[in-house]
Design an enzyme around this catalytic site. Sequence first.
Site, PDB file in Angstrom:
ATOM      1  N   HIS A 122      -9.798   2.299  -1.319  1.00  0.00           N
ATOM      2  CA  HIS A 122      -8.340   2.159  -1.239  1.00  0.00           C
ATOM      3  C   HIS A 122      -7.850   1.127  -2.253  1.00  0.00           C
ATOM      4  O   HIS A 122      -7.593  -0.013  -1.910  1.00  0.00           O
ATOM      5  CB  HIS A 122      -7.973   1.757   0.196  1.00  0.00           C
ATOM      6  CG  HIS A 122      -6.558   1.324   0.386  1.00  0.00           C
ATOM      7  ND1 HIS A 122      -5.481   1.997  -0.165  1.00  0.00           N
ATOM      8  CD2 HIS A 122      -6.024   0.277   1.069  1.00  0.00           C
ATOM      9  CE1 HIS A 122      -4.367   1.366   0.190  1.00  0.00           C
ATOM     10  NE2 HIS A 122      -4.664   0.322   0.920  1.00  0.00           N
ATOM     11  N   CYS A 171       0.486   3.058   5.938  1.00  0.00           N
ATOM     12  CA  CYS A 171       0.945   1.751   6.405  1.00  0.00           C
ATOM     13  C   CYS A 171       0.850   0.776   5.237  1.00  0.00           C
ATOM     14  O   CYS A 171       0.072   0.975   4.310  1.00  0.00           O
ATOM     15  CB  CYS A 171       0.085   1.273   7.558  1.00  0.00           C
ATOM     16  SG  CYS A 171      -1.663   1.182   7.139  1.00  0.00           S
ATOM     17  N   CYS A 210       0.820  -1.215   0.000  1.00  0.00           N
ATOM     18  CA  CYS A 210       0.000   0.000   0.000  1.00  0.00           C
ATOM     19  C   CYS A 210       0.847   1.255   0.000  1.00  0.00           C
ATOM     20  O   CYS A 210       0.335   2.352  -0.200  1.00  0.00           O
ATOM     21  CB  CYS A 210      -0.946  -0.009   1.195  1.00  0.00           C
ATOM     22  SG  CYS A 210      -1.948  -1.494   1.221  1.00  0.00           S
TER      23      CYS A 210
END
Lengths: 282, 441
Positions: free
Chosen positions: B396, B427, B105
Amino acid sequence: MVIRTVSESPSLAPLFAKAALTQRGRHGDLPDSALRREGVVVDRDHLLGYERVCGFGGGDVLPHTYPHVLGFPLQVALMADRSFPLPLPGLVHLENQITVHRQLTADDRLDLTVHAEHLRPHPKGRLVDLVTEVDVDGERVWEGRSTYLRRGRTNADADRGGQAPPLPDRPPAGVIRVPEGQGRAYAAVSGDVNPIHLHAITAKAMGFPRAIAHGMWTAARTLSALGPGTAGPSTSHVWFAKPVLLPSTVELVVDDAGPITVAGLRSAKNPTTTHLTLTLEH
Amino acid sequence: MSPSASSSRSASRTSGQPRRAAVIGGNRIPFARQNAAYAKASNQDMLTAAIEGLVARHGLAGEQVGEVAAGAVLKHARDFNLTRESVLGSSLSARTPAYDVQQACGTGLEAAILVGNKIALGQIESGIAGGTDTASDAPIAVNEGLRETLLTLNRAKTPGQRVKALTGLRPSQLVPEIPRNVEPRTGLSMGEHMAQTAKQWGISREAQDEIAASSHHNLAAAYDRGFFDDLMTPFLGQTRDQNLRPDSTVEKLATLKPVFGRGEGATMTAGNSTPLTDGASAVLLGSDEWAQERGLPVLAHLVDAQTAAVDYVTGNEGLLMAPAYALPHLLARQGMKLQDFDLVEIHEAFAATVLTTLAAWESEEFCRDRLGLDAPIGALDRDRLNVNGSSLAAGHPFAATGGRIVASLAKMLHEKGSGARGLISICAAGGQGVMAILEAA
């Protein structure tokens, strides 16, 4: 002690058959003999297969538990021999201790010696230790002690030996899904073709509801989860509790805050069921 | 802007430092929920669309930019050169080099840092950083047993070896391998990891639902005031993030059942966890001179960046706690306090991720024992946090989140005025974290 040296790793399936056929009437003391294989060359394909099945990284460094599978056929040969006082079928692997004195690689030529010792009473029957010693150029590099239980006449007063520490009561550090074919996969790399591990049908014939994972696979899988450091100088002690029925999902718990790491596997469905507890010291 | 930002900035700037890369603009496509509007769109389709919109808005058709760095987390084997293929499918000059980046990510933000650093060093004058991910058009691999059999067959040299290889075929091998959203070393999903950390930090359900509701309200408000008008290109009929629920309330969120964690302590629901989404984003970076030559206004500069990682494997630290460890390095290097930032963007992987990160910085024990600090980093004024919404509302698409945040924050800082500083915290899987500081030009 008489040391008999063999040139080839004994083939396990015939030994299991021999042990089953000659299980009756065994008695007496442990034979004062050892089996030895010298200059054992690690087969890199076999090593990689073992590493994959147990979750270790692939490569030339021998995992903490790898010499155990090299010595295991000698253990079985010793126990299948008529001179061994306990029948092999039904022996339960209760504990296993390993000390790695130095990190080994596939380039090391290993001298393996296996003997049995310390036949003793246990509250549930009798215990015996099969000791595997590995030397390279005369230097002791690895040793393992597998403790097996023969269920039989109970000895309520007998010493149970050192007990496993409690499993850390923590959230799982990991979840391991153990597929139905895990026993066959480990049998292929360990040679341990005991039918209780291979298939639900053969396991049922031996009195288990389903096939069960090899204890040494569960130990190796737990050690592999603790990182690459276990291949270096270290000592592990594993206590096997309830077997892992296949397929199932188990949780890994680890407490490595103190000098001795305590890890273990418990059932994901019923976290109060412990499959194994392991201590590791560096 | 806050007066503290300018004083700390002047203190930290010393001569001999490399120039700062400018954030000139950004573009993304609206994010879509998994198996919805973009169900059949590929990563390459989406990344190309995001780049193409950026090119159009900044007049870069036919232009050769220094390089394009982008990536995807879930990637097909055929997409080995995903970014270069997207460049070739865009109006950029075919002579624009490109490479793929992957840091879970953190991919999008890491790509921006990489491009920014090359600009800072003078190796390139301009570049595009981006990311794309699809949870719908996911790669499905053949069964591991079948793969091994096929590879053995491929290695076979004689007819006998081929026949032997084919005997390895089993009906069970027809079952394909579908990517699973779990950490390879722990077998636990990210949500399960986060649930453990949330429980350990005593993060309440109410606090998580409040974060989720504000994310939706803030994002909706940003849309309403046209904030995204120059940050977004419609794609496949979508003009807004599909996951956005402007009427979301804490009361409605409170009715959802927990999906991660066990028993009474379970607090994480589908409402306060980010959904799987599809989308792509891209950011245009360059030197001030390059921007000036083209008459492109500079929104912000990339001031600094820091990555960190934690040892989560045996459960001693939370999987998503790495950004907490990255911050002290940035603060020390910049001579700043957390409270000096005018805006802070903490990627909402889960509402609980934001809350545990903030709680860790407030904790004297954590800051002392884990970060080695004399005093806690302290509390953050929530009015500066994710003011235009974040991933809980927008969605996301893993590698696309970094570009979404960099572009939005650069514009928000620009609105605040020169010198305003903003912090980005993302994160990532594998126990990693990526952080960056932007400053309004």
